[in-house]
Design an enzyme around this catalytic site. Structure first.
Site, PDB file in Angstrom:
ATOM      1  N   TRP A  52      60.598  38.304 -26.804  1.00  0.00           N
ATOM      2  CA  TRP A  52      59.681  39.163 -26.049  1.00  0.00           C
ATOM      3  C   TRP A  52      58.397  38.446 -25.655  1.00  0.00           C
ATOM      4  O   TRP A  52      57.853  37.651 -26.438  1.00  0.00           O
ATOM      5  CB  TRP A  52      59.326  40.353 -26.937  1.00  0.00           C
ATOM      6  CG  TRP A  52      58.206  41.197 -26.434  1.00  0.00           C
ATOM      7  CD1 TRP A  52      56.867  41.011 -26.679  1.00  0.00           C
ATOM      8  CD2 TRP A  52      58.302  42.359 -25.622  1.00  0.00           C
ATOM      9  NE1 TRP A  52      56.140  41.997 -26.053  1.00  0.00           N
ATOM     10  CE2 TRP A  52      56.996  42.834 -25.399  1.00  0.00           C
ATOM     11  CE3 TRP A  52      59.382  43.058 -25.045  1.00  0.00           C
ATOM     12  CZ2 TRP A  52      56.727  43.976 -24.635  1.00  0.00           C
ATOM     13  CZ3 TRP A  52      59.111  44.195 -24.284  1.00  0.00           C
ATOM     14  CH2 TRP A  52      57.799  44.648 -24.091  1.00  0.00           C
ATOM     15  N   MET A  53      57.856  38.778 -24.474  1.00  0.00           N
ATOM     16  CA  MET A  53      56.525  38.317 -24.038  1.00  0.00           C
ATOM     17  C   MET A  53      55.761  39.493 -23.452  1.00  0.00           C
ATOM     18  O   MET A  53      56.319  40.267 -22.683  1.00  0.00           O
ATOM     19  CB  MET A  53      56.682  37.245 -22.952  1.00  0.00           C
ATOM     20  CG  MET A  53      55.418  36.956 -22.149  1.00  0.00           C
ATOM     21  SD  MET A  53      55.718  35.990 -20.649  1.00  0.00           S
ATOM     22  CE  MET A  53      55.593  34.337 -21.241  1.00  0.00           C
ATOM     23  N   ASN A  54      54.455  39.628 -23.814  1.00  0.00           N
ATOM     24  CA  ASN A  54      53.585  40.476 -22.990  1.00  0.00           C
ATOM     25  C   ASN A  54      52.367  39.680 -22.550  1.00  0.00           C
ATOM     26  O   ASN A  54      52.567  38.611 -21.938  1.00  0.00           O
ATOM     27  CB  ASN A  54      53.325  41.871 -23.561  1.00  0.00           C
ATOM     28  CG  ASN A  54      52.748  41.984 -24.939  1.00  0.00           C
ATOM     29  OD1 ASN A  54      53.415  41.767 -25.914  1.00  0.00           O
ATOM     30  ND2 ASN A  54      51.494  42.378 -25.048  1.00  0.00           N
ATOM     31  N   ASP A  55      51.165  40.130 -22.771  1.00  0.00           N
ATOM     32  CA  ASP A  55      49.972  39.554 -22.111  1.00  0.00           C
ATOM     33  C   ASP A  55      49.861  38.023 -22.150  1.00  0.00           C
ATOM     34  O   ASP A  55      50.111  37.419 -23.206  1.00  0.00           O
ATOM     35  CB  ASP A  55      48.691  40.028 -22.796  1.00  0.00           C
ATOM     36  CG  ASP A  55      48.664  41.485 -23.125  1.00  0.00           C
ATOM     37  OD1 ASP A  55      49.594  42.201 -22.742  1.00  0.00           O
ATOM     38  OD2 ASP A  55      47.696  41.912 -23.778  1.00  0.00           O
ATOM     39  N   TRP A  73      59.010  44.363 -28.387  1.00  0.00           N
ATOM     40  CA  TRP A  73      57.690  44.155 -28.975  1.00  0.00           C
ATOM     41  C   TRP A  73      57.839  44.238 -30.495  1.00  0.00           C
ATOM     42  O   TRP A  73      58.560  45.099 -31.020  1.00  0.00           O
ATOM     43  CB  TRP A  73      56.736  45.229 -28.453  1.00  0.00           C
ATOM     44  CG  TRP A  73      55.311  44.956 -28.820  1.00  0.00           C
ATOM     45  CD1 TRP A  73      54.454  44.126 -28.160  1.00  0.00           C
ATOM     46  CD2 TRP A  73      54.586  45.513 -29.915  1.00  0.00           C
ATOM     47  NE1 TRP A  73      53.239  44.125 -28.785  1.00  0.00           N
ATOM     48  CE2 TRP A  73      53.287  44.966 -29.866  1.00  0.00           C
ATOM     49  CE3 TRP A  73      54.896  46.387 -30.943  1.00  0.00           C
ATOM     50  CZ2 TRP A  73      52.302  45.290 -30.797  1.00  0.00           C
ATOM     51  CZ3 TRP A  73      53.916  46.720 -31.875  1.00  0.00           C
ATOM     52  CH2 TRP A  73      52.629  46.166 -31.790  1.00  0.00           C
ATOM     53  N   PHE A 105      47.081  39.693 -32.046  1.00  0.00           N
ATOM     54  CA  PHE A 105      46.999  40.336 -30.736  1.00  0.00           C
ATOM     55  C   PHE A 105      46.263  39.439 -29.736  1.00  0.00           C
ATOM     56  O   PHE A 105      45.836  38.338 -30.051  1.00  0.00           O
ATOM     57  CB  PHE A 105      46.303  41.697 -30.880  1.00  0.00           C
ATOM     58  CG  PHE A 105      47.265  42.820 -31.222  1.00  0.00           C
ATOM     59  CD1 PHE A 105      48.503  42.572 -31.789  1.00  0.00           C
ATOM     60  CD2 PHE A 105      46.913  44.153 -30.968  1.00  0.00           C
ATOM     61  CE1 PHE A 105      49.383  43.608 -32.091  1.00  0.00           C
ATOM     62  CE2 PHE A 105      47.781  45.194 -31.265  1.00  0.00           C
ATOM     63  CZ  PHE A 105      49.020  44.930 -31.824  1.00  0.00           C
ATOM     64  N   SER A 106      46.058  39.981 -28.534  1.00  0.00           N
ATOM     65  CA  SER A 106      45.561  39.167 -27.415  1.00  0.00           C
ATOM     66  C   SER A 106      44.193  38.556 -27.665  1.00  0.00           C
ATOM     67  O   SER A 106      43.399  39.067 -28.470  1.00  0.00           O
ATOM     68  CB  SER A 106      45.507  40.007 -26.146  1.00  0.00           C
ATOM     69  OG  SER A 106      46.818  40.154 -25.667  1.00  0.00           O
ATOM     70  N   ARG A 131      39.720  45.239 -29.583  1.00  0.00           N
ATOM     71  CA  ARG A 131      40.607  44.067 -29.449  1.00  0.00           C
ATOM     72  C   ARG A 131      40.448  43.312 -28.140  1.00  0.00           C
ATOM     73  O   ARG A 131      39.773  43.721 -27.235  1.00  0.00           O
ATOM     74  CB  ARG A 131      42.057  44.519 -29.601  1.00  0.00           C
ATOM     75  CG  ARG A 131      42.509  45.557 -28.586  1.00  0.00           C
ATOM     76  CD  ARG A 131      43.992  45.897 -28.803  1.00  0.00           C
ATOM     77  NE  ARG A 131      44.424  46.989 -27.950  1.00  0.00           N
ATOM     78  CZ  ARG A 131      44.402  48.272 -28.299  1.00  0.00           C
ATOM     79  NH1 ARG A 131      43.977  48.644 -29.478  1.00  0.00           N
ATOM     80  NH2 ARG A 131      44.810  49.198 -27.455  1.00  0.00           N
TER      81      ARG A 131
HETATM   82  C1  FRU Z   1      47.826  44.854 -23.802  1.00  0.00           C
HETATM   83  C2  FRU Z   1      47.886  44.883 -25.313  1.00  0.00           C
HETATM   84  C3  FRU Z   1      46.602  44.376 -25.928  1.00  0.00           C
HETATM   85  C4  FRU Z   1      47.015  43.934 -27.284  1.00  0.00           C
HETATM   86  C5  FRU Z   1      48.407  43.399 -27.040  1.00  0.00           C
HETATM   87  C6  FRU Z   1      49.372  43.675 -28.142  1.00  0.00           C
HETATM   88  O1  FRU Z   1      49.072  44.837 -23.188  1.00  0.00           O
HETATM   89  O2  FRU Z   1      48.188  46.201 -25.758  1.00  0.00           O
HETATM   90  O3  FRU Z   1      45.549  45.324 -25.926  1.00  0.00           O
HETATM   91  O4  FRU Z   1      46.171  42.977 -27.804  1.00  0.00           O
HETATM   92  O5  FRU Z   1      48.876  44.011 -25.852  1.00  0.00           O
HETATM   93  O6  FRU Z   1      50.582  42.998 -27.938  1.00  0.00           O
END
Ligand code: FRU
Length: 478
Positions: free
Chosen positions: A35-38, A62, A97-98, A158
């Site tokens: 998985w990848m997000n931000d 996630w 987290f980010s 955060r």
């Molecule tokens: C945004 C977010 C951030 C958080 C991260 C968790 O997409 O919800 O606020 O740090 O993703 O993966």
């Protein structure tokens, strides 16, 4: 290396060969597996660009967040590196987290949010603290632990973005205070001890119960507050996605409040764009990359062992009317193969085939809108995606139709005034990014064509559509 990082890296090495390539991007940054997000920690260090990202390697879902890592000499050809951070400390036991990255004393420094529950995983037990990790070689990171605690009474706090201004470091952090989103600003002279400076409140900017991923930077003569608010309700064509990303334009000076000149505007109008982060290139360009996906979207690529990708890097400029223009960084042109160009001409109800199988391609298409009478005209990719001008509503529409994944529907922007309209379109295996004219609008969406359903053609319905220019290039990172 720690146990968690070791097992993440071993898992990636072992399992990435099983990733099904059918929708895996050819030239966008995506996780090797999982998985990848931000995007996180976008920066330039020792002659290379670094991109980190929210990553759960062990499944395409996630999970306890790690920081994935890649680097590049040109922002467009990425080399995957070992996982940089894993949730292995007291302060980040439930996720790294980010956050962001800066270079200080010859070290690449990551400032990120340690996410932890004290007791049951419910909001009242949640603490988000800011942490530091540093590296001399830009590959292996030494965890230095918490540098800023959660302010009293807050739980959501955060996504630190740090930058240097004169003799201090500054940091913006997203926060939720009594169900209202805001941004807090802190100052430090060593990245380790931070003093609260001020708060940017939602007043005059936009609502939302939480503002994620804030970023504050100069652009032209002004300052941009970029952030991703949660909790805005859809209004007509605006705010159609689950969460939004956009910016306010104003003025900011160290020690002074942020003065808003232009309230919130969305940055991208497609289905899949979130949490963009900016960085500067050595030659002074301000560039962003965003997550090219959306929370709670189906992401059918999960069946293939991966999920999520980043947008191409986009250079930002600001117009006199306080609008950000986004253009693909010029390095994107180095991915181009042999050009294919077609004669200008008219189309009338009969489609015109440009390519049998457009998998990784850039198209530059200029319509003469003043000489186009068709009710609807544009570009079609297989039977699942269209980008067209709707003459009746006077809008540019990105329409995707993948009912098998519950991913159907339109996003659109106003058709700019003028006799001509230029669309620059980046097609990858499971994405479309559309840049309108000089970048006054962008639309970014995920698409999921079946094999052999990628023929690319121009079309017009009920009338004439006049093409001024049409060129395409296959794109490749080889
Ligand atoms: C945004 C977010 C951030 C958080 C991260 C968790 O997409 O919800 O606020 O740090 O993703 O993966």
């Amino acid at each position: 290396m720690s146990k968690l990082r070791e097992s993440a890296n071993a898992f990636i090495k072992e399992s990435q060969k099983y990733v099904n390539p059918r929708w895996y991007p050819s030239y966008h940054l995506a996780p090797p597996v999982g998985w990848m997000n931000d995007p996180n920690g976008l920066t330039w260090f020792n002659g290379q660009f670094h991109a980190f990202y929210q990553h759960y390697p062990h499944a395409p879902e996630w999970g306890p967040m790690h920081w994935g890592h890649a680097r590049s000499r040109d922002m467009v050809r990425w080399e995957s590196l070992p996982v940089a951070l894993a949730p292995e400390g007291e302060e980040d036991k439930d996720g790294c987290f980010s956050g962001s990255a800066v270079v200080s004393d010859g070290k690449l420094c990551l400032i990120y949010t340690g996410h932890k529950f004290v007791g049951e995983p419910i909001d009242d037990n949640l603490y988000q603290v800011q942490c530091l990790a540093t590296s001399l070689d830009g590959v292996t990171f030494c965890r230095e632990g918490q540098v800023l605690d959660t302010p009293l009474g807050l739980h959501h706090f955060r996504d630190p973005k740090v930058w240097r201004e004169d003799e201090y470091w500054y940091m913006v952090v997203g926060a939720k205070t009594q169900d209202v989103g805001e941004v807090q600003i802190y100052r430090s002279d060593d990245l380790r001890s931070w003093q609260f400076e001020s708060t940017i409140t939602s007043m005059n900017i936009c609502g939302g119960y939480m503002w994620e991923c804030p970023d504050l930077f100069p652009l032209g003569e002004k300052h941009i507050l970029l952030f991703s608010p949660q909790g805005l309700e859809a209004q007509g064509y605006r705010y159609r996605n689950l969460y939004q990303s956009g910016y306010a334009v104003g003025h900011w000076k160290a020690g002074k409040p942020f003065i808003v000149e232009q309230p919130f505007q969305e940055l991208d109008y497609g289905h899949d764009f979130y949490a963009p982060q900016s960085f500067t290139t050595p030659d002074g360009r301000r560039v962003i990359m965003g997550w090219l996906a959306m929370w709670e979207s189906a992401m059918p690529e999960k069946a293939d062992g991966w999920a999520g990708m980043l947008t191409i890097p986009r250079e930002l400029t600001l117009t006199d009317s306080n609008k950000i223009l986004q253009q693909p960084v010029k390095e994107m042109e180095t991915l181009r193969g042999e050009p294919l160009c077609w004669q200008p001409g008219e189309l009338q109800d009969t489609p015109f085939l440009l390519a049998d199988n457009a998998e990784a391609m850039e198209v530059v298409l200029t319509w003469d809108t003043s000489r186009s009478t068709a009710e609807k005209y544009g570009l079609r990719l297989g039977d699942g995606a269209q980008i067209y001008i709707d003459s009746q509503s006077q809008r540019i529409v990105l329409d995707r139709h993948f009912p098998e994944w519950n991913l159907s529907g339109c996003r659109s922007v106003p058709l700019p005034e003028g006799e001509q309209l230029t669309l620059r379109i980046f097609i990858d295996k499971s994405s479309l990014e559309v840049f309108v004219n000089a970048g006054e609008y962008t639309l970014s969406s995920r698409i999921y064509p079946q094999d052999h359903h990628r023929s690319l053609s121009l079309f017009s319905q009920h009338g004439v559509a006049t093409v001024r220019e049409c060129c395409a290039w296959p794109l490749s990172c080889e």
